[in-house]
Design an enzyme around this catalytic site. Structure first.
Site, PDB file in Angstrom:
ATOM      1  N   LYS A  74       0.827  -1.221   0.000  1.00 23.65           N
ATOM      2  CA  LYS A  74       0.000   0.000   0.000  1.00 23.65           C
ATOM      3  C   LYS A  74       0.856   1.265   0.000  1.00 23.65           C
ATOM      4  CE  LYS A  74      -2.525   0.295   3.628  1.00 23.65           C
ATOM      5  NZ  LYS A  74      -1.566   1.074   4.446  1.00 23.65           N
ATOM      6  N   THR A  76       4.018   1.462  -0.794  1.00 22.32           N
ATOM      7  CA  THR A  76       4.784   1.432  -2.041  1.00 22.32           C
ATOM      8  C   THR A  76       3.954   1.989  -3.192  1.00 22.32           C
ATOM      9  OG1 THR A  76       6.006  -0.501  -1.255  1.00 22.32           O
ATOM     10  CG2 THR A  76       6.034  -0.085  -3.617  1.00 22.32           C
ATOM     11  N   ARG A  97       2.191   8.582   6.956  1.00 25.17           N
ATOM     12  CA  ARG A  97       2.457   8.512   8.392  1.00 25.17           C
ATOM     13  C   ARG A  97       3.943   8.234   8.638  1.00 25.17           C
ATOM     14  NH1 ARG A  97      -0.847   3.662  10.142  1.00 25.17           N
ATOM     15  NH2 ARG A  97      -0.256   3.056   8.025  1.00 25.17           N
ATOM     16  N   LYS A 108       6.878  -6.276  11.356  1.00 26.80           N
ATOM     17  CA  LYS A 108       6.156  -5.682  10.229  1.00 26.80           C
ATOM     18  C   LYS A 108       7.073  -4.911   9.273  1.00 26.80           C
ATOM     19  CE  LYS A 108       2.411  -2.438   9.186  1.00 26.80           C
ATOM     20  NZ  LYS A 108       3.225  -1.385   8.575  1.00 26.80           N
ATOM     21  N   ALA A 276      -3.623   1.726  12.646  1.00 31.70           N
ATOM     22  CA  ALA A 276      -5.034   1.649  12.261  1.00 31.70           C
ATOM     23  C   ALA A 276      -5.764   0.507  12.946  1.00 31.70           C
ATOM     24  CB  ALA A 276      -5.161   1.515  10.746  1.00 31.70           C
ATOM     25  N   PHE A 304      -3.414  -0.307   7.195  1.00 32.70           N
ATOM     26  CA  PHE A 304      -3.976  -1.658   7.081  1.00 32.70           C
ATOM     27  C   PHE A 304      -5.090  -1.704   6.034  1.00 32.70           C
ATOM     28  CE2 PHE A 304      -2.205  -2.160  11.526  1.00 32.70           C
ATOM     29  CZ  PHE A 304      -1.154  -2.950  11.118  1.00 32.70           C
ATOM     30  N   PHE A 384       3.307  -8.856  -9.286  1.00 30.40           N
ATOM     31  CA  PHE A 384       4.430  -9.714  -8.934  1.00 30.40           C
ATOM     32  C   PHE A 384       4.792 -10.559 -10.161  1.00 30.40           C
ATOM     33  CE2 PHE A 384       3.160  -8.450  -4.806  1.00 30.40           C
ATOM     34  CZ  PHE A 384       4.187  -8.726  -3.912  1.00 30.40           C
ATOM     35  N   TRP A 412       7.020  -1.031  -7.570  1.00 32.91           N
ATOM     36  CA  TRP A 412       8.116  -1.621  -6.807  1.00 32.91           C
ATOM     37  C   TRP A 412       9.302  -1.912  -7.724  1.00 32.91           C
ATOM     38  CZ3 TRP A 412      10.884  -6.187  -6.977  1.00 32.91           C
ATOM     39  CH2 TRP A 412      11.660  -6.474  -5.841  1.00 32.91           C
TER      40      TRP A 412
END
Length: 559
Positions: A74, A76, A97, A108, A276, A304, A384, A412
């Site tokens: 998210k 990224t 954030r 994480k 979140a 999230f 991906f 990415w």
């Protein structure tokens, strides 16, 4: 571009511009910056004052399906989209954030994006940054110290030590601090009582700072924070303890948004960091509003999955601030959809049409939820190399059947170039579709009605069960006049339910509310469900084991 480079290797090879050059592109002068080295700066209050009368740009929210161990990307996507806007000649600012040290050293990871879509300097961002979280921690614990000192020095406010609700905080995952006893020792060492710690990102001061419009609003909110109840059951506030001025003094610099840049020199305002799953999950109102004044497009994210971050962005942040989003981007991956369909993480690279068909129900629910708020939805499929053409085509067709737009994101791997399809689709949606934003519920509903509505409409629950303690707390909060506040649900991020093991789109489940309390300064009721913790613990193999610094001062192992 090598696929074998780590995020930190890519970030350390970045060609960063001096932050004054990034600021200059936004019309910000050197005199309006407060420098933290060459590549970081805070925006002075002068910036907000001089841009106050400018029209707002477009507000784009990036959210995601429920997170999985496979990773959705998210942040990224948010960063890459901002870079893609820049490549199209559009003036965009990203609003994110700040990362918490707890997840950085835990499991994480950080919050700088990944691959060729990152904000930099990523080591600084993930480790201390400009000290905002330390200021919040200090202000929080100053209030705790003043509270215990008040009790020790005669307890003029008649505080019931069994009803102290203010917790100390630390920006670290440290499970042994969840439940503690303070005041042990001699009489001069204080009153013995049970105490607790929360992680800094779950503290009310973090939420207050992120929702405050300005310094005066910050002080008003700090003053309203409930720290305890007296022997008559009446709330005792930070204002009652004469703590507001000192806390505000500690927070004066933390109130100012931080300016950094992406790998492609796109401006990024990174400010505030509530989780979140246990808080409201959005960057500061000040940063978002400033970004809207400085650029034609503000791209922000909420933590999230959309059931947590987006719901709170809409029902708490937008409700309180008057912000109105123009579009929502919903990030998903084929791998995550197959995971939601029951495929183990180790087998996600293999094609599995049945699992994809089953797991896509999670995406379906999030699309429906976002559409409830009256905003156009674009699904961004984070690509991906293991994705097949058939899998991608299936997701695209599914999105069209559900009346939302679709784009593939390869940020990415390719940075801004990999986000051009998504950027062009987003610009087309902003041009063609008018948002009709609305909150999920009206504030005059009872607390129970608000919780029930979120549980039914957003999570898909068949009903809500309230523990006896929660029912008593709910009744008391309404008697004290807090019933018109929105609710901030504390829930596992891994499932639409409060059970992290229920993947996909669970049905016929019941939500379990075990506790609730008021964050009167932040302006919401916190509702704890399931087994969610406000002080996380470290895993068996913490990420901290891999982090080091060499003799040249270069940090390694940070993602």
């Amino acid at each position: 571009m090598s696929e074998y480079k780590t995020d930190i290797q890519i970030a350390q090879e970045a060609h960063m511009l001096p932050i004054k050059e990034i600021a200059a592109g936004l019309g910000i002068t050197e005199d309006e910056l407060e420098y933290y080295g060459r590549y970081k700066a805070k925006l002075s209050d002068d910036v907000m004052q001089k841009t106050a009368d400018r029209p707002d740009g477009k507000l784009i929210l990036v959210t995601a399906i429920n997170p999985t161990p496979a990773g959705e990307g998210k942040t990224t996507t948010t960063v890459g989209l901002g870079q893609a806007f820049g490549r199209l000649g559009k003036k965009a600012v990203i609003a994110l954030r700040e990362p918490s040290l707890g997840p950085c050293f835990g499991i994480k990871g950080g919050a700088a994006g990944g691959g060729y879509a990152q904000v930099v300097p990523m080591e600084d961002l993930n480790l201390h940054f400009t000290g905002d979280f330390h200021a919040i921690t200090a202000a929080n614990n100053l209030l705790a110290a003043l509270l215990d000192n008040h009790i020790q020095q005669g307890n003029e406010r008649r505080i019931d030590t069994r009803q102290v609700v203010w917790k100390r905080c630390l920006d670290m995952n440290d499970r042994v601090l969840r439940n503690t006893v303070v005041g042990l020792g001699n009489k001069a060492d204080g009153t013995v009582r049970e105490d607790h710690f929360v992680i800094t990102v779950a503290s009310e001061i973090m939420a207050v700072l992120c929702l405050a419009a300005d310094l005066n609003d910050l002080k008003d909110r700090l003053g309203r924070m409930v720290v305890a109840y007296d022997y008559d059951g009446a709330p005792v506030t930070a204002k009652d303890l004469q703590a507001v001025g000192a806390m505000a003094a500690l927070l004066k610099d933390a109130m100012k948004p931080n300016l950094i840049q992406t790998l492609e020199n796109t401006p990024a305002l990174v400010h505030g960091g509530p989780f979140a799953n246990i808080a409201h999950g959005c960057n500061s109102v000040r940063a978002t509003k400033t970004a809207l004044k400085l650029a034609d497009y503000c791209i922000t994210e909420a933590g999230f999955g959309a059931d947590l971050g987006a719901e709170k962005f809409f029902d708490i942040k937008c409700r309180q601030s008057g912000l109105k989003p123009d579009a929502a981007i919903l990030v998903a991956t084929v791998r995550a959809l197959k995971y939601n369909g029951g495929v183990p993480k180790a087998e996600l690279n293999a094609a599995n049409p049945e699992a994809l068909k089953k797991g896509i129900a999670n995406l379906e629910k999030h699309i429906e939820n976002l559409q409830r708020y009256g905003v156009p939805v674009i699904v961004a499929l984070n690509h991906f190399v293991s994705d097949t053409e058939a899998e991608t085509a299936y997701v695209e067709a599914f999105c069209k059947e559900h009346h939302c737009e679709f784009a593939i994101s390869k940020v990415w791997e390719k940075g801004g170039d990999g986000g051009l399809e998504l950027a062009e689709k987003t610009l087309q949606v902003l041009e063609d579709k008018q948002a009709d934003f609305r909150c999920l519920y009206e504030k005059d509903l009872t607390i129970r009605e608000k919780i029930d509505k979120i549980a039914a409409d957003i999570y898909g629950a068949a009903g809500v069960d309230y523990a006896d303690a929660a029912a008593v707390q709910m009744k008391k909060l309404e008697q004290l006049g807090f019933g018109d506040l929105p609710v901030c649900m504390a829930k596992t991020q891994y499932s639409l339910s409060d059970n992290p093991g229920l993947l996909g789109r669970p049905e016929a489940f019941r939500l379990h509310v075990r506790e609730m309390y008021v964050s009167a300064g932040a302006g919401f009721i916190v509702v704890l469900t399931g087994a969610v913790m406000t002080m996380p613990g470290l895993p068996k193999q913490p990420a901290a084991y891999q982090i080091d610094i060499n003799e040249n001062g270069m940090i390694t192992g940070l993602f």
